[in-house]
Design a protein around this motif. Sequence first.
Motif, short mmCIF file in Angstrom:
data_model
loop_
_atom_site.label_atom_id
_atom_site.label_comp_id
_atom_site.label_asym_id
_atom_site.label_seq_id
_atom_site.Cartn_x
_atom_site.Cartn_y
_atom_site.Cartn_z
N ASN A 74 48.89 43.62 65.44
CA ASN A 74 48.53 42.78 64.26
C ASN A 74 50.27 43.10 62.82
O ASN A 74 49.60 43.74 62.24
CB ASN A 74 47.41 43.64 63.18
N ALA A 75 50.49 41.34 63.06
CA ALA A 75 51.39 41.58 62.11
C ALA A 75 51.33 41.68 60.87
O ALA A 75 52.25 42.35 59.83
CB ALA A 75 52.38 39.65 62.58
N ALA A 76 49.95 42.23 59.91
CA ALA A 76 49.38 42.06 58.75
C ALA A 76 48.98 43.60 58.35
O ALA A 76 48.80 44.27 57.36
CB ALA A 76 48.00 40.78 58.12
N CYS A 77 49.78 44.34 59.59
CA CYS A 77 48.95 45.60 59.27
C CYS A 77 49.98 46.24 58.71
O CYS A 77 50.97 46.48 58.91
CB CYS A 77 48.17 46.31 60.85
N ALA A 78 49.17 47.79 58.36
CA ALA A 78 51.09 48.21 57.50
C ALA A 78 51.40 49.44 58.66
O ALA A 78 52.31 49.45 58.11
CB ALA A 78 49.99 49.26 56.01
N ALA A 79 50.94 49.84 58.94
CA ALA A 79 51.37 50.00 59.99
C ALA A 79 51.28 49.53 61.71
O ALA A 79 50.91 48.75 62.29
CB ALA A 79 50.01 51.77 61.29
N ALA A 80 52.91 49.84 60.99
CA ALA A 80 53.60 49.30 62.73
C ALA A 80 53.61 50.44 63.96
O ALA A 80 53.52 49.30 65.40
CB ALA A 80 55.21 49.19 61.75
N THR A 81 53.27 51.27 63.93
CA THR A 81 53.11 52.50 65.04
C THR A 81 52.16 52.99 64.54
O THR A 81 51.57 53.48 63.49
CB THR A 81 54.52 53.26 65.23
N PHE A 82 51.28 53.97 65.84
CA PHE A 82 50.68 54.61 65.34
C PHE A 82 50.30 56.19 66.69
O PHE A 82 50.58 55.25 67.36
CB PHE A 82 48.97 54.38 64.90
N VAL A 83 50.03 57.34 66.36
CA VAL A 83 50.06 58.15 67.49
C VAL A 83 48.51 58.33 67.55
O VAL A 83 47.49 57.90 66.89
CB VAL A 83 49.65 59.33 66.87
#
Length: 117
Positions: A74-83
Amino acid sequence: MLPRLGGLVVDRAEVAHEGVTVFARSSATGQPCRVCTVWSERVHSRYVRRVSDEPVGGQPVTIVLTVRRFYCHNAACAAATFVEQVEGLSRRHRRRSVPLLATLAQVGLVPRQGKAL
């Protein structure tokens, strides 16, 4: 023996004087982003976490958990990556399993003998 490992692939287990060590990884193909909940299967990287779990047979248990970091699509999401988190076992930034934390919380709430809360 360890029902909370149901969502994991156990690569091996070792028993030593220090306790039981279980080496595991998630069996899931992907995870939802923790911020926007968009599903991702695109892996950014992997690393190892050590999670203390409830004792088995009086022996301490450590789960050496290989986790993946995913890209959020999601380009609008604040998290570029997540675990990824393993449901019922791990939480962000925790070194103890969810069941062990619950047990420790219960122990902390038990009144001392002869004393009321």
